[in-house]
Write a protein that holds these residues in place. Structure first.
Motif, PDB file in Angstrom:
ATOM      1  N   PHE A 124      99.180 -15.690 -46.915  1.00  0.00           N
ATOM      2  CA  PHE A 124      99.980 -15.351 -45.845  1.00  0.00           C
ATOM      3  C   PHE A 124     101.255 -14.627 -46.078  1.00  0.00           C
ATOM      4  O   PHE A 124     101.903 -15.010 -47.235  1.00  0.00           O
ATOM      5  CB  PHE A 124     100.376 -16.889 -45.244  1.00  0.00           C
ATOM      6  CG  PHE A 124      99.286 -17.628 -44.636  1.00  0.00           C
ATOM      7  CD1 PHE A 124      98.847 -17.363 -43.395  1.00  0.00           C
ATOM      8  CD2 PHE A 124      98.502 -18.602 -45.316  1.00  0.00           C
ATOM      9  CE1 PHE A 124      97.712 -18.089 -42.828  1.00  0.00           C
ATOM     10  CE2 PHE A 124      97.489 -19.242 -44.990  1.00  0.00           C
ATOM     11  CZ  PHE A 124      97.124 -18.993 -43.603  1.00  0.00           C
ATOM     12  N   VAL A 125     101.487 -13.652 -45.196  1.00  0.00           N
ATOM     13  CA  VAL A 125     102.668 -12.896 -45.528  1.00  0.00           C
ATOM     14  C   VAL A 125     103.648 -13.229 -44.546  1.00  0.00           C
ATOM     15  O   VAL A 125     103.326 -12.695 -43.362  1.00  0.00           O
ATOM     16  CB  VAL A 125     102.377 -11.195 -45.581  1.00  0.00           C
ATOM     17  CG1 VAL A 125     103.483 -10.544 -45.919  1.00  0.00           C
ATOM     18  CG2 VAL A 125     101.032 -11.116 -46.573  1.00  0.00           C
ATOM     19  N   SER A 126     104.727 -13.652 -44.876  1.00  0.00           N
ATOM     20  CA  SER A 126     105.685 -14.173 -43.916  1.00  0.00           C
ATOM     21  C   SER A 126     106.862 -13.394 -43.883  1.00  0.00           C
ATOM     22  O   SER A 126     107.806 -13.186 -44.775  1.00  0.00           O
ATOM     23  CB  SER A 126     106.125 -15.714 -44.283  1.00  0.00           C
ATOM     24  OG  SER A 126     106.961 -16.325 -43.203  1.00  0.00           O
ATOM     25  N   MET A 127     107.232 -12.657 -42.601  1.00  0.00           N
ATOM     26  CA  MET A 127     108.284 -11.883 -42.441  1.00  0.00           C
ATOM     27  C   MET A 127     108.429 -11.498 -41.059  1.00  0.00           C
ATOM     28  O   MET A 127     107.563 -11.615 -40.175  1.00  0.00           O
ATOM     29  CB  MET A 127     108.191 -10.422 -43.137  1.00  0.00           C
ATOM     30  CG  MET A 127     106.679  -9.692 -42.920  1.00  0.00           C
ATOM     31  SD  MET A 127     106.350  -8.283 -44.005  1.00  0.00           S
ATOM     32  CE  MET A 127     106.616  -8.585 -45.632  1.00  0.00           C
ATOM     33  N   LEU A 128     109.472 -11.004 -40.821  1.00  0.00           N
ATOM     34  CA  LEU A 128     109.858 -10.471 -39.408  1.00  0.00           C
ATOM     35  C   LEU A 128     108.874  -9.454 -38.830  1.00  0.00           C
ATOM     36  O   LEU A 128     107.919  -8.846 -39.474  1.00  0.00           O
ATOM     37  CB  LEU A 128     111.138  -9.942 -38.842  1.00  0.00           C
ATOM     38  CG  LEU A 128     112.296 -11.231 -39.602  1.00  0.00           C
ATOM     39  CD1 LEU A 128     113.780 -10.320 -39.363  1.00  0.00           C
ATOM     40  CD2 LEU A 128     112.077 -12.204 -38.779  1.00  0.00           C
ATOM     41  N   LEU A 191     124.066 -18.661 -25.817  1.00  0.00           N
ATOM     42  CA  LEU A 191     122.690 -18.816 -26.353  1.00  0.00           C
ATOM     43  C   LEU A 191     122.733 -18.398 -27.911  1.00  0.00           C
ATOM     44  O   LEU A 191     123.297 -17.186 -28.190  1.00  0.00           O
ATOM     45  CB  LEU A 191     121.484 -18.044 -25.619  1.00  0.00           C
ATOM     46  CG  LEU A 191     121.406 -18.567 -24.266  1.00  0.00           C
ATOM     47  CD1 LEU A 191     120.431 -17.638 -23.439  1.00  0.00           C
ATOM     48  CD2 LEU A 191     121.073 -19.882 -24.272  1.00  0.00           C
ATOM     49  N   ILE A 192     121.562 -19.234 -28.802  1.00  0.00           N
ATOM     50  CA  ILE A 192     121.529 -18.792 -30.084  1.00  0.00           C
ATOM     51  C   ILE A 192     120.291 -17.837 -29.932  1.00  0.00           C
ATOM     52  O   ILE A 192     119.226 -18.277 -29.374  1.00  0.00           O
ATOM     53  CB  ILE A 192     121.265 -19.953 -30.997  1.00  0.00           C
ATOM     54  CG1 ILE A 192     122.502 -20.835 -31.075  1.00  0.00           C
ATOM     55  CG2 ILE A 192     120.680 -19.275 -32.296  1.00  0.00           C
ATOM     56  CD1 ILE A 192     122.183 -22.031 -31.772  1.00  0.00           C
ATOM     57  N   LEU A 193     120.309 -16.643 -30.489  1.00  0.00           N
ATOM     58  CA  LEU A 193     119.263 -15.648 -30.281  1.00  0.00           C
ATOM     59  C   LEU A 193     118.638 -15.254 -31.590  1.00  0.00           C
ATOM     60  O   LEU A 193     119.240 -15.516 -32.563  1.00  0.00           O
ATOM     61  CB  LEU A 193     119.434 -14.141 -29.471  1.00  0.00           C
ATOM     62  CG  LEU A 193     120.035 -14.396 -28.053  1.00  0.00           C
ATOM     63  CD1 LEU A 193     120.382 -13.177 -27.450  1.00  0.00           C
ATOM     64  CD2 LEU A 193     118.932 -15.126 -27.249  1.00  0.00           C
ATOM     65  N   GLY A 194     117.283 -14.950 -31.510  1.00  0.00           N
ATOM     66  CA  GLY A 194     116.547 -14.233 -32.852  1.00  0.00           C
ATOM     67  C   GLY A 194     117.218 -12.906 -33.083  1.00  0.00           C
ATOM     68  O   GLY A 194     117.672 -12.201 -32.207  1.00  0.00           O
ATOM     69  N   GLY A 195     117.185 -12.725 -34.508  1.00  0.00           N
ATOM     70  CA  GLY A 195     117.875 -11.215 -34.723  1.00  0.00           C
ATOM     71  C   GLY A 195     117.323 -10.112 -34.557  1.00  0.00           C
ATOM     72  O   GLY A 195     117.875  -9.018 -34.521  1.00  0.00           O
ATOM     73  N   ASP A 196     116.060 -10.167 -34.427  1.00  0.00           N
ATOM     74  CA  ASP A 196     115.004  -9.274 -34.058  1.00  0.00           C
ATOM     75  C   ASP A 196     114.922  -8.493 -32.865  1.00  0.00           C
ATOM     76  O   ASP A 196     114.230  -9.135 -31.986  1.00  0.00           O
ATOM     77  CB  ASP A 196     113.665  -9.302 -34.799  1.00  0.00           C
ATOM     78  CG  ASP A 196     112.599  -8.178 -34.538  1.00  0.00           C
ATOM     79  OD1 ASP A 196     113.084  -7.216 -34.632  1.00  0.00           O
ATOM     80  OD2 ASP A 196     111.394  -8.280 -34.974  1.00  0.00           O
ATOM     81  N   ASN A 223     117.801 -14.776 -37.782  1.00  0.00           N
ATOM     82  CA  ASN A 223     116.384 -14.263 -38.286  1.00  0.00           C
ATOM     83  C   ASN A 223     115.102 -15.115 -38.103  1.00  0.00           C
ATOM     84  O   ASN A 223     114.308 -14.474 -38.016  1.00  0.00           O
ATOM     85  CB  ASN A 223     116.570 -13.444 -39.315  1.00  0.00           C
ATOM     86  CG  ASN A 223     117.552 -12.249 -39.468  1.00  0.00           C
ATOM     87  OD1 ASN A 223     117.563 -11.494 -38.176  1.00  0.00           O
ATOM     88  ND2 ASN A 223     118.137 -11.683 -40.416  1.00  0.00           N
ATOM     89  N   THR A 224     115.450 -16.357 -38.082  1.00  0.00           N
ATOM     90  CA  THR A 224     114.228 -17.132 -38.232  1.00  0.00           C
ATOM     91  C   THR A 224     114.547 -18.299 -37.381  1.00  0.00           C
ATOM     92  O   THR A 224     115.447 -18.711 -36.852  1.00  0.00           O
ATOM     93  CB  THR A 224     113.899 -17.856 -39.429  1.00  0.00           C
ATOM     94  OG1 THR A 224     115.144 -18.723 -40.182  1.00  0.00           O
ATOM     95  CG2 THR A 224     114.064 -16.763 -40.634  1.00  0.00           C
ATOM     96  N   ALA A 225     113.198 -18.795 -36.795  1.00  0.00           N
ATOM     97  CA  ALA A 225     113.168 -20.014 -35.836  1.00  0.00           C
ATOM     98  C   ALA A 225     113.768 -21.505 -36.660  1.00  0.00           C
ATOM     99  O   ALA A 225     114.545 -21.980 -35.752  1.00  0.00           O
ATOM    100  CB  ALA A 225     111.777 -20.275 -35.536  1.00  0.00           C
ATOM    101  N   GLY A 226     113.660 -21.342 -37.870  1.00  0.00           N
ATOM    102  CA  GLY A 226     114.238 -22.513 -38.637  1.00  0.00           C
ATOM    103  C   GLY A 226     115.628 -22.555 -38.605  1.00  0.00           C
ATOM    104  O   GLY A 226     116.589 -23.467 -38.280  1.00  0.00           O
ATOM    105  N   THR A 227     116.127 -21.281 -38.675  1.00  0.00           N
ATOM    106  CA  THR A 227     117.804 -21.169 -38.451  1.00  0.00           C
ATOM    107  C   THR A 227     118.340 -21.344 -37.292  1.00  0.00           C
ATOM    108  O   THR A 227     119.279 -22.123 -37.182  1.00  0.00           O
ATOM    109  CB  THR A 227     118.313 -19.873 -39.091  1.00  0.00           C
ATOM    110  OG1 THR A 227     117.663 -19.569 -40.551  1.00  0.00           O
ATOM    111  CG2 THR A 227     119.903 -19.640 -39.200  1.00  0.00           C
TER     112      THR A 227
END
Length: 315
Positions: A124-128, A191-196, A223-227
């Motif tokens: 599994f390669v986890s990245m944006l 709102l809090i938005l994703g960075g990408d 940048n991540t859903a967790g953040t």
């Protein structure tokens, strides 16, 4: 009861349609329907309620489906073990996922691959998403599960599932309807938005606000859903995402998810246009689809529906 009947039943249950199951199994739909009817007669129960708009699983079918899947996996594993030599060198395929998707998908997909195809393993390669798309185009990744990207240049897309986008907020945030809202209801809410900006979810949000002439107010970017979830829990503001990304927090009552009417994300399997369709890659695509179908139909992947049929893939 025949193994074929169980296999047909499991496929109809996963796909939610006799037509899609027939395509997936490469059989004529009347033949599929006859075998399901025979299975119903043998079991003495109705498995599917037919109506003009499709089918609905009965309680008996919902109870049978996971057991049928388990039996079929055991049979497939038994057959495969007989066909393989004692020592099998595992072949590894790289699968791209977002960090949030990896949390939900890595374990069930790894388990399914191990049971069905012990000759294969996955990394599994986890990245944006932009980085994953680049690796796909460069041939350094077999496939990626992602929200449908803005740019399809160099990529081949296989539809996987559709999910409503939800406003994810703290339970004590009572500014909006707790059942369903329109995008216009979010006017003035930071709102809090994703960075990408090239990600499927971020682009859908920006286009939705633009289409109704609203200015998007941003409280924070992550940048991540967790953040994003951590910032929501701390009271920085709500975010917009699919409910599956906050399943654990929703189950614990830490967060709430309200669907936004008319706003959906389409999740896809992405391949390079130049990728050679090897037998291993075919197996991995089917296994990813089946894993998602099981997660969706069991309710572990929240508020989603499988879409599309697995189109024939040319070698």
């Amino acid at each position: 009861m025949e193994v074929r009947q169980l296999r047909y039943f499991a496929s109809v249950a996963r796909e939610g349609s006799f037509g899609r199951a027939a395509v997936r199994l490469n059989v004529a739909q009347p033949a599929l329907s006859r075998q399901i009817k025979k299975l119903e007669e043998e079991l003495g129960v109705e498995l599917f309620v037919r109506h003009p708009h499709g089918i609905t699983m009965t309680a008996a079918a919902r109870n049978l489906a996971p057991r049928a899947e388990h039996i079929l996996e055991e049979i497939d594993g038994f057959r495969h073990a007989l066909e393989q030599p004692d020592a099998v060198e595992k072949r590894c395929l790289r699968i791209g996922v977002s960090p949030g998707t990896a949390e939900l998908l890595a374990y069930p997909l790894s388990q399914l691959i191990q049971r069905r195809h012990p000759q294969l393993t996955c990394e599994f390669v986890s990245m944006l998403m932009p980085a994953r798309a680049d690796l796909l185009r460069e041939g350094q990744m077999a496939l990626s599960v992602m929200n449908r990207p803005r740019s399809l240049n160099g990529l081949r897309i296989l539809p996987l599932l559709r999910e409503p986008l939800c406003l994810i907020h703290r339970p004590d945030d009572t500014r909006l309807d707790p059942v369903s809202i329109d995008i216009a209801d979010l006017a003035g809410i930071a709102l809090i938005l994703g960075g990408d900006r090239d990600s499927g979810v971020r682009s859908i949000i920006e286009e939705a606000f633009s289409s109704v002439g609203l200015r998007l107010t941003v409280a924070a970017v992550a940048n991540t859903a967790g953040t994003c979830k951590a910032l929501v829990r701390e009271g920085v503001g709500p975010t917009i995402h699919v409910a599956a990304m906050a399943r654990a927090e929703l189950e614990r009552g830490e967060l709430c998810a309200v669907p936004i009417r008319g706003l959906y994300s389409v999740r896809v399997i992405a391949l390079s246009e130049e990728a050679e369709m090897t037998p291993d890659l075919r197996l991995m695509i089917d296994t990813v689809r089946d894993c998602f179908a099981d997660l969706v139909h069991s309710g572990r992947w929240l508020r989603a529906e499988m879409i599309g049929c697995p189109a024939p893939i040319e070698a």
